[in-house]
Every structure is written in structure tokens, then in C-alpha cells.
Design a protein around this motif. Structure first.
Motif, mmCIF file in Angstrom:
data_model
loop_
_atom_site.group_PDB
_atom_site.id
_atom_site.type_symbol
_atom_site.label_atom_id
_atom_site.label_comp_id
_atom_site.label_asym_id
_atom_site.label_seq_id
_atom_site.Cartn_x
_atom_site.Cartn_y
_atom_site.Cartn_z
ATOM 1 N N VAL A 55 0.841 -1.199 0.000
ATOM 2 C CA VAL A 55 0.000 0.000 0.000
ATOM 3 C C VAL A 55 0.878 1.251 0.000
ATOM 4 O O VAL A 55 0.614 2.200 -0.748
ATOM 5 C CB VAL A 55 -0.968 0.001 1.206
ATOM 6 N N VAL A 56 1.934 1.252 0.810
ATOM 7 C CA VAL A 56 2.851 2.404 0.845
ATOM 8 C C VAL A 56 3.435 2.637 -0.541
ATOM 9 O O VAL A 56 3.454 3.769 -1.039
ATOM 10 C CB VAL A 56 3.986 2.191 1.876
ATOM 11 N N ARG A 57 3.884 1.564 -1.180
ATOM 12 C CA ARG A 57 4.478 1.699 -2.520
ATOM 13 C C ARG A 57 3.449 2.192 -3.546
ATOM 14 O O ARG A 57 3.770 2.953 -4.441
ATOM 15 C CB ARG A 57 5.104 0.384 -2.961
ATOM 16 N N ARG A 58 2.208 1.748 -3.407
ATOM 17 C CA ARG A 58 1.154 2.202 -4.326
ATOM 18 C C ARG A 58 0.891 3.686 -4.133
ATOM 19 O O ARG A 58 0.775 4.434 -5.099
ATOM 20 C CB ARG A 58 -0.124 1.375 -4.097
ATOM 21 N N ILE A 59 0.786 4.117 -2.877
ATOM 22 C CA ILE A 59 0.579 5.545 -2.588
ATOM 23 C C ILE A 59 1.761 6.346 -3.126
ATOM 24 O O ILE A 59 1.581 7.388 -3.762
ATOM 25 C CB ILE A 59 0.394 5.789 -1.079
ATOM 26 N N GLN A 60 2.959 5.856 -2.874
ATOM 27 C CA GLN A 60 4.167 6.531 -3.331
ATOM 28 C C GLN A 60 4.146 6.688 -4.858
ATOM 29 O O GLN A 60 4.450 7.765 -5.380
ATOM 30 C CB GLN A 60 5.396 5.724 -2.897
ATOM 31 N N SER A 61 3.757 5.657 -5.556
ATOM 32 C CA SER A 61 3.690 5.717 -7.016
ATOM 33 C C SER A 61 2.631 6.717 -7.476
ATOM 34 O O SER A 61 2.883 7.514 -8.385
ATOM 35 C CB SER A 61 3.374 4.321 -7.571
ATOM 36 N N LEU A 62 1.468 6.660 -6.844
ATOM 37 C CA LEU A 62 0.398 7.585 -7.231
ATOM 38 C C LEU A 62 0.808 9.042 -7.010
ATOM 39 O O LEU A 62 0.581 9.894 -7.863
ATOM 40 C CB LEU A 62 -0.878 7.286 -6.437
ATOM 41 N N VAL A 63 1.422 9.325 -5.871
ATOM 42 C CA VAL A 63 1.746 10.706 -5.505
ATOM 43 C C VAL A 63 2.984 11.213 -6.239
ATOM 44 O O VAL A 63 2.974 12.306 -6.804
ATOM 45 C CB VAL A 63 1.913 10.834 -3.974
ATOM 46 N N TYR A 64 4.045 10.411 -6.252
ATOM 47 C CA TYR A 64 5.313 10.895 -6.801
ATOM 48 C C TYR A 64 5.485 10.630 -8.296
ATOM 49 O O TYR A 64 6.043 11.456 -9.006
ATOM 50 C CB TYR A 64 6.491 10.309 -6.029
ATOM 51 N N ASP A 65 5.019 9.484 -8.774
ATOM 52 C CA ASP A 65 5.211 9.148 -10.190
ATOM 53 C C ASP A 65 4.057 9.633 -11.063
ATOM 54 O O ASP A 65 4.270 10.225 -12.119
ATOM 55 C CB ASP A 65 5.378 7.637 -10.367
ATOM 56 N N GLU A 66 2.831 9.355 -10.596
ATOM 57 C CA GLU A 66 1.665 9.710 -11.389
ATOM 58 C C GLU A 66 1.118 11.092 -11.058
ATOM 59 O O GLU A 66 0.152 11.544 -11.671
ATOM 60 C CB GLU A 66 0.583 8.638 -11.216
ATOM 61 N N LYS A 67 1.717 11.748 -10.064
ATOM 62 C CA LYS A 67 1.424 13.147 -9.705
ATOM 63 C C LYS A 67 -0.003 13.390 -9.209
ATOM 64 O O LYS A 67 -0.572 14.452 -9.431
ATOM 65 C CB LYS A 67 1.729 14.104 -10.875
ATOM 66 N N TYR A 68 -0.578 12.392 -8.537
ATOM 67 C CA TYR A 68 -1.882 12.595 -7.914
ATOM 68 C C TYR A 68 -1.731 13.437 -6.657
ATOM 69 O O TYR A 68 -0.696 13.385 -5.983
ATOM 70 C CB TYR A 68 -2.507 11.247 -7.510
ATOM 71 N N THR A 69 -2.766 14.188 -6.332
ATOM 72 C CA THR A 69 -2.822 14.827 -5.021
ATOM 73 C C THR A 69 -3.151 13.721 -4.018
ATOM 74 O O THR A 69 -3.533 12.610 -4.404
ATOM 75 C CB THR A 69 -3.944 15.888 -4.971
ATOM 76 N N LEU A 70 -3.036 14.014 -2.733
ATOM 77 C CA LEU A 70 -3.394 13.006 -1.730
ATOM 78 C C LEU A 70 -4.864 12.627 -1.857
ATOM 79 O O LEU A 70 -5.224 11.449 -1.736
ATOM 80 C CB LEU A 70 -3.078 13.486 -0.324
ATOM 81 N N GLU A 71 -5.710 13.610 -2.106
ATOM 82 C CA GLU A 71 -7.139 13.319 -2.281
ATOM 83 C C GLU A 71 -7.359 12.425 -3.495
ATOM 84 O O GLU A 71 -8.137 11.464 -3.444
ATOM 85 C CB GLU A 71 -7.945 14.615 -2.423
ATOM 86 N N GLY A 72 -6.692 12.713 -4.592
ATOM 87 C CA GLY A 72 -6.816 11.886 -5.789
ATOM 88 C C GLY A 72 -6.311 10.473 -5.547
ATOM 89 O O GLY A 72 -6.944 9.499 -5.976
ATOM 90 N N ALA A 73 -5.183 10.342 -4.862
ATOM 91 C CA ALA A 73 -4.635 9.025 -4.536
ATOM 92 C C ALA A 73 -5.599 8.263 -3.636
ATOM 93 O O ALA A 73 -5.805 7.056 -3.807
ATOM 94 C CB ALA A 73 -3.275 9.168 -3.862
ATOM 95 N N ARG A 74 -6.210 8.974 -2.696
ATOM 96 C CA ARG A 74 -7.195 8.356 -1.794
ATOM 97 C C ARG A 74 -8.359 7.779 -2.605
ATOM 98 O O ARG A 74 -8.819 6.667 -2.354
ATOM 99 C CB ARG A 74 -7.676 9.403 -0.792
ATOM 100 N N GLN A 75 -8.833 8.538 -3.602
ATOM 101 C CA GLN A 75 -9.943 8.084 -4.440
ATOM 102 C C GLN A 75 -9.553 6.872 -5.286
ATOM 103 O O GLN A 75 -10.342 5.929 -5.430
ATOM 104 C CB GLN A 75 -10.431 9.222 -5.326
ATOM 105 N N VAL A 76 -8.350 6.900 -5.835
ATOM 106 C CA VAL A 76 -7.887 5.765 -6.643
ATOM 107 C C VAL A 76 -7.805 4.510 -5.776
ATOM 108 O O VAL A 76 -8.253 3.432 -6.183
ATOM 109 C CB VAL A 76 -6.507 6.067 -7.284
ATOM 110 N N LEU A 77 -7.253 4.644 -4.580
ATOM 111 C CA LEU A 77 -7.151 3.481 -3.688
ATOM 112 C C LEU A 77 -8.521 2.980 -3.265
ATOM 113 O O LEU A 77 -8.755 1.770 -3.198
ATOM 114 C CB LEU A 77 -6.320 3.818 -2.451
#
Length: 111
Positions: A55-77
């Protein structure tokens, strides 16, 4: 042939070293993402499992690689929660699960 056994639990420092994230970022993400809830031992130290690290790695990828905001990453998860859980379990080799089950059965017999 080596049968290296993975650890069951990792400290926040170990997860920090694995991911390159600072411990304060990991602690912050715990409050931001319902999917990230590492257990705490009696001393209050976090004990991350392999699925927690996934989960940490997925969040890290969403935020740092795919440039999601935390809210966007939360929605994707949240949208892919079931699929993420299945994928995390699929990464654990069956022989390790079998070994873990045998170990737990031995522990229970010893009680």
C-alpha cells in the motif's frame, strides 16, 4: 537452493529505508489513507506487513510518479481497494503461506 524466509513485520525505519520515504511521511499517510493501518506492538511501535508495504508503494507511485494529489490518490485506492488487496496477497508465494500456517499451528499446539 536457498529458502529465504521473509520477515512478517517491518519497523517504520525499515520501511523508510525500503521506500526512501521519511518516517514522518509514513506516519502522516497513516492518517490520510484508511488502507494504511500498520499494527502497533505493546510498546506502540509500528509493525508493517508485506501488504502494508504494498500500500505504501502504491501511494508513493500515485503521488510521486503519477502526480496525484493526496485526495486523488485516496480516491484511486478506494476505487480499487478489493483489487489491491488481492494483488498484495498474490505476491506472497504459496510455499511461504504454507510455512507460515505450519508455524502458527506449531505455536498453537505449544499453548
Amino acid at each position: 537452493m536457498s529458502t529465504g524466509i521473509r520477515k512478517l513485520y517491518y519497523s517504520i525505519r525499515e520501511v523508510s529505508e525500503m521506500t526512501g520515504l521519511k518516517p514522518h511521511v509514513l506516519r502522516y499517510w497513516e492518517g490520510e489513507f484508511d488502507q494504511l493501518r500498520p499494527k502497533k506492538n505493546r510498546a506502540g511501535n509500528r509493525a508493517y506487513t508485506e501488504p502494508d508495504i504494498a500500500v505504501v508503494r502504491r501511494i508513493q507511485s500515485l503521488v510521486y510518479d503519477e502526480k496525484y494529489t493526496l485526495e486523488g490518490a485516496r480516491q484511486v485506492l478506494a476505487a480499487g481497494d478489493d483489487a489491491s488487496a488481492r494483488a498484495a496477497l498474490a505476491d506472497v508465494p504459496h510455499d511461504q503461506l504454507r510455512d507460515l500456517r505450519a508455524f502458527l499451528a506449531d505455536v498453537l499446539r505449544g499453548l
